[in-house]
Write an enzyme that holds these catalytic residues in place. Structure first.
Site, PDB file in Angstrom:
ATOM      1  N   ASN A 153       0.786  -1.243   0.000  1.00 21.43           N
ATOM      2  CA  ASN A 153       0.000   0.000   0.000  1.00 21.43           C
ATOM      3  C   ASN A 153       0.808   1.279   0.000  1.00 21.43           C
ATOM      4  OD1 ASN A 153       0.793  -0.603   2.620  1.00 21.43           O
ATOM      5  ND2 ASN A 153      -0.970   0.419   3.523  1.00 21.43           N
ATOM      6  N   GLU A 250       4.569  -3.782  12.160  1.00 18.56           N
ATOM      7  CA  GLU A 250       3.465  -2.817  12.108  1.00 18.56           C
ATOM      8  C   GLU A 250       2.309  -3.535  11.449  1.00 18.56           C
ATOM      9  OE1 GLU A 250       3.029  -0.132  13.529  1.00 18.56           O
ATOM     10  OE2 GLU A 250       5.091  -0.036  14.253  1.00 18.56           O
ATOM     11  N   CYS A 284      -2.999   1.281   6.790  1.00 17.36           N
ATOM     12  CA  CYS A 284      -3.250   0.734   8.121  1.00 17.36           C
ATOM     13  C   CYS A 284      -3.751   1.834   9.048  1.00 17.36           C
ATOM     14  CB  CYS A 284      -2.009   0.051   8.674  1.00 17.36           C
ATOM     15  SG  CYS A 284      -0.614   1.129   8.780  1.00 17.36           S
TER      16      CYS A 284
HETATM   17  C1  UN1 Z   1       0.205   7.033   6.496  1.00 10.23           C
HETATM   18  O1  UN1 Z   1      -0.781   7.032   7.222  1.00 10.23           O
HETATM   19  O2  UN1 Z   1       0.431   7.976   5.717  1.00 10.23           O
HETATM   20  O3  UN1 Z   1       0.760   0.352   6.173  1.00 10.23           O
HETATM   21  C2  UN1 Z   1       1.187   5.941   6.534  1.00 10.23           C
HETATM   22  C3  UN1 Z   1       0.339   1.453   6.473  1.00 10.23           C
HETATM   23  C4  UN1 Z   1       1.112   2.261   7.483  1.00 10.23           C
HETATM   24  C5  UN1 Z   1       1.584   3.545   6.929  1.00 10.23           C
HETATM   25  C6  UN1 Z   1       0.600   4.641   6.997  1.00 10.23           C
HETATM   26  N1  UN1 Z   1       2.245   1.480   7.971  1.00 10.23           N
HETATM   27  O4  UN1 Z   1      -0.652   1.917   5.947  1.00 10.23           O
END
Ligand code: UN1
Length: 488
Positions: A153, A250, A284
């Site tokens: 993503n 994460e 996320c």
């Molecule tokens: C964002 O909110 O700009 O996988 C980054 C994901 C997160 C990164 C979000 N680790 O969406």
């Protein structure tokens, strides 16, 4: 039509073709269009990559931090100047809009530059000693060879925010990107190669799950950093624990936006819209739950749905498009199944109840922006991450009840609270167990110089980004330092 790019792997400073199954990157907006193609690597490429990373580790660790940082600063400039082209490639390969694609590439450059500067910042701590003539120094040292496994993503920003700190703190890397976004992975590796990164310091191996498992289980890997689903993150954490290897993961989120009666509702509507539906909700940090107090619920939800009605869904390369497709057919199927199940369980669809049935929106992997009003919080859609453009709405009697609902989740990545009342904003900080709290801005977004990561099921191990990344990418040596002559 652009000619598909040839995908190559990168080990020990060399680019080479894979010899396993076909590796094809298609456009989720036009699935019959090939963006890039080549062959996946075989698992023995992981062995070669780890061997190259091990061989390069000592020299890279001994390279002055300033010089390591200089490579990243040069890579930042390359990434920045390539942003228009790579941003468009990102939009074609991943499906987010071109504007978001370009912004993401620029963000990767910003991350590289931040960590490039890290070589010239302080590198440890000095303590006083209870003994005369002694100082106690805590020095930071690299952990060794880091396995990096990244999701689809944010095809360049997430790899950048793992690889840049890994490198600046003196580690070497073996990296497997998501199979759907190999082209952007290659672009990042190219930037570092062209910036003069020595051979073996970064190794890129592309392919399916076997490659990821090959890295995670490899005895030559000293640490593992991952972003993706909670299920995979937890299994990697277990594998790491079994081998005594630190893991940073994460993982998922079920992030809430809380709109209180005193909020600026225009601002809140604009931000909730962005948080829930930008990048088709595939962050996320995306907003997937909305909690709004009864006093403004009707007005707010009406406004939100009206704004969604004005959004253009379509090819992410078209300038006027607000939202593109989701990543692949499987994602489209599972998101739609989640919506159908929510409706079966009693949710009312305020928009997005019907799938696209014809034209380019049916051929591409499109899911309409969907708002579901829930009768209560017993529905699966309240708890389970769908990773798509779906927002579940619940009402709350007052701020206290709203915060309780927001915290009613096994996840704890981010939250957004809309209020102009400072007491309530500070109350949110107390009540919400999240890694990132936005007051009057959307739940997504992360600056490179501050910690990023979640509480509860959302995160495992030290936080990412900023100086927090040092916790994971270094260990400490405590040095009891005396001069070597008796002191009088
Ligand atoms: C964002 O909110 O700009 O996988 C980054 C994901 C997160 C990164 C979000 N680790 O969406």
């Amino acid at each position: 039509m652009t000619t598909p790019v040839l995908l190559q792997h990168y080990i020990d400073g060399e680019w080479f073709d894979g010899d396993a199954d076909a590796l094809v990157s298609i456009s989720p907006a036009e699935p019959d269009v090939t963006v890039a193609h080549g062959r996946a690597a075989t698992v023995d490429a992981v062995d070669r990559a780890v061997a190259a990373a091990r061989a390069a580790a000592r020299r890279w660790a001994r390279t002055p931090a300033h010089e390591r940082g200089t490579v990243l600063v040069r890579a930042a400039a390359i990434i920045e100047s390539s942003a228009p082209r790579w941003g468009a490639e990102l939009a074609r390969e991943e499906g987010k809009t071109r504007g978001e694609g370009v912004a993401e590439v620029l963000r990767a450059a910003q991350i590289m530059r931040f960590y490039g500067g890290e070589g010239d910042r302080e590198a440890g701590e000095m303590f006083a000693s209870p003994r005369r003539g002694e100082r106690i120094m805590v020095a930071r040292k690299p952990i060794g060879v880091v396995g990096v496994i990244t999701p689809f993503n944010f095809p360049i920003a997430i790899p950048a925010w793992k690889i840049a700190p890994a490198l600046t703190y003196g580690n070497t890397v073996v990296w497997k990107p998501a199979g759907t976004v190999p082209l952007l992975a290659m672009r990042l590796a190219q930037a570092l190669h062209d910036a003069g990164l020595p051979p073996g310091v970064l190794n890129l191996v592309m392919g399916g799950r076997a490659i990821g498992a090959g890295i995670a289980d490899h005895p030559g890997i000293d640490a593992l950093t991952f972003t993706g689903s909670t299920a995979v993150g937890r299994s990697l954490a277990a594998a790491g624990a079994a081998r005594g290897v630190p893991v940073q993961a994460e993982m998922g989120g079920k992030n809430a936006a809380v709109v209180l009666g005193d909020a600026d509702l225009d601002l809140a509507a604009e931000q909730v819209l962005a948080g829930a539906f930008r990048s088709s909700g595939q962050k996320c940090t995306a907003t997937s739950r909305l909690i709004v107090t009864e006093d403004v619920a009707d007005e707010f939800v009406r406004e939100l749905v009206a704004r969604i009605g004005k959004w253009t869904v379509g090819n992410p390369l078209d300038e006027q498009v607000d939202m593109g497709p989701v990543i692949d057919a499987a994602a489209r199927t599972s998101i739609r199944a989640g919506v159908d199940e929510a409706i079966r369980q009693g949710a009312r669809a305020l928009c997005g109840q019907r799938s696209y049935e014809d034209g380019e929106l049916a051929t591409g992997f499109y899911v309409p922006p969907t708002v579901l009003e829930l009768p209560d919080t017993g529905l699966d859609v309240w708890r389970e991450e769908l990773f798509g453009p779906v927002l579940a709405v619940c009402r709350a009697a007052d701020a206290e009840a709203a915060f309780a609902l927001a915290d009613d989740s096994d996840y704890g990545l981010s939250a957004a609270v809309f209020t102009q009342d400072l007491t309530r904003a500070l109350g949110a900080l107390e009540d919400l167990d999240v890694g990132i709290l936005h007051i009057n801005s959307e739940s997504a977004g992360a600056d490179p110089h501050v910690p990023f990561g979640g509480a509860k099921k959302s995160g495992y191990g030290p936080k990412e980004q900023g100086r927090a990344a040092r916790e994971f990418f270094t260990h400490t040596t405590t040095v009891y330092l005396r001069g070597g002559r008796s002191i009088t």
